[in-house]
Design an enzyme around this catalytic site. Structure first.
Site, PDB file in Angstrom:
ATOM      1  N   GLY A  83      71.640  46.482  23.182  1.00 18.61           N
ATOM      2  CA  GLY A  83      71.024  47.002  24.395  1.00 18.61           C
ATOM      3  C   GLY A  83      71.235  48.496  24.485  1.00 18.61           C
TER       4      GLY A  83
ATOM      5  CD  GLN B 294      74.030  53.278  26.517  1.00 18.27           C
ATOM      6  OE1 GLN B 294      73.210  52.384  26.648  1.00 18.27           O
ATOM      7  NE2 GLN B 294      75.045  53.173  25.690  1.00 18.27           N
TER       8      GLN B 294
ATOM      9  CB  CYS C  35      79.483  50.613  25.451  1.00 18.72           C
ATOM     10  SG  CYS C  35      78.277  51.731  26.169  1.00 18.72           S
ATOM     11  CG  LEU C  36      74.973  51.232  21.030  1.00 18.18           C
ATOM     12  CD1 LEU C  36      73.455  51.377  20.993  1.00 18.18           C
ATOM     13  CD2 LEU C  36      75.523  51.005  19.630  1.00 18.18           C
TER      14      LEU C  36
ATOM     15  CG  HIS D  57      76.963  46.801  29.077  1.00 15.57           C
ATOM     16  ND1 HIS D  57      78.258  46.794  28.591  1.00 15.57           N
ATOM     17  CD2 HIS D  57      76.421  47.972  28.636  1.00 15.57           C
ATOM     18  CE1 HIS D  57      78.475  47.911  27.910  1.00 15.57           C
ATOM     19  NE2 HIS D  57      77.374  48.639  27.918  1.00 15.57           N
ATOM     20  CD  GLU D  58      72.674  48.168  27.745  1.00 22.57           C
ATOM     21  OE1 GLU D  58      72.733  49.398  28.008  1.00 22.57           O
ATOM     22  OE2 GLU D  58      73.341  47.661  26.836  1.00 22.57           O
TER      23      GLU D  58
ATOM     24  CG  HIS E 241      74.956  52.249  30.473  1.00 21.03           C
ATOM     25  ND1 HIS E 241      75.990  53.125  30.254  1.00 21.03           N
ATOM     26  CD2 HIS E 241      75.066  51.294  29.508  1.00 21.03           C
ATOM     27  CE1 HIS E 241      76.698  52.718  29.192  1.00 21.03           C
ATOM     28  NE2 HIS E 241      76.169  51.602  28.731  1.00 21.03           N
TER      29      HIS E 241
HETATM   30 NI    NI Z   1      76.729  50.461  27.087  1.00 22.88          NI
END
Ligand code: NI
Length: 173
Positions: free
Chosen positions: A46, A51, A92-93, A134-135, A138
């Protein structure tokens, strides 16, 4: 199509609250494409626009093993969520190499627009539910490490700052 740069925690830009998309047009579809490509390139499940330093309410997810289940969620809202919660190991990226447990509602009912501007409503469970929640965090300027203890947060920050110093030195060498 370019691969976008992913911001790394604790970058202050990750704290920006995203604005709703007012019209799903070619500009938005291009952002979705670039975000999807960036997510696949980084082998993530995701990615939120926040991000990649785009502060509009757009997320892309693909929780399938075959990497062929791309879903774009524009202006996503949680309409209802289960009282039952579940603990999942999250990563998380924007927080490379860090994984920890977060408790969230097990099931969520989501309403959003797709990349054609059509309203979609569906129920998500399991990994898809975790990933969407989660997304969506963000988009509110929230990162999963915010759920962890203060001590754990400062350790993660110290570790990532050390990593980025090493990377900077390697780049100069
Ligand atoms: Ni993340």
């Amino acid at each position: 199509m370019p691969i976008l740069e992913i911001l790394n925690y604790p970058d202050a830009r990750l704290r920006t609250v995203a604005k709703p998309v007012t019209q799903v047009d070619d500009r938005i579809r291009q952002i979705v494409k670039d975000m999807a490509e960036t997510m696949y390139d980084a082998r993530g499940i995701g990615l939120a626009a926040t991000q990649v330093n785009i502060h509009e309410r757009i997320i892309v997810v693909d929780v399938t093993e075959d990497r062929n289940g791309l879903r774009a969620l524009i202006n996503p809202e949680v309409i209802s969520s289960s009282a039952q919660t579940k603990v999942h190991q999250e990563g998380c990226l924007s927080v490379p190499g860090v994984y920890d447990e977060v408790e969230r509602p097990d099931l969520v009912r989501i309403r959003c627009l797709d990349e054609n501007g059509e309203t979609q409503e569906f129920e998500a469970d399991g990994l898809l539910s975790v990933c969407i929640q989660h997304e969506m965090d963000h988009l509110q300027g929230k990162v999963f490490v915010d759920y962890l203890s203060r001590l754990r947060q400062s350790r993660i920050q110290a570790r990532l700052q050390k990593q980025s110093r090493i990377q900077a030195q390697t780049a100069r060498a």
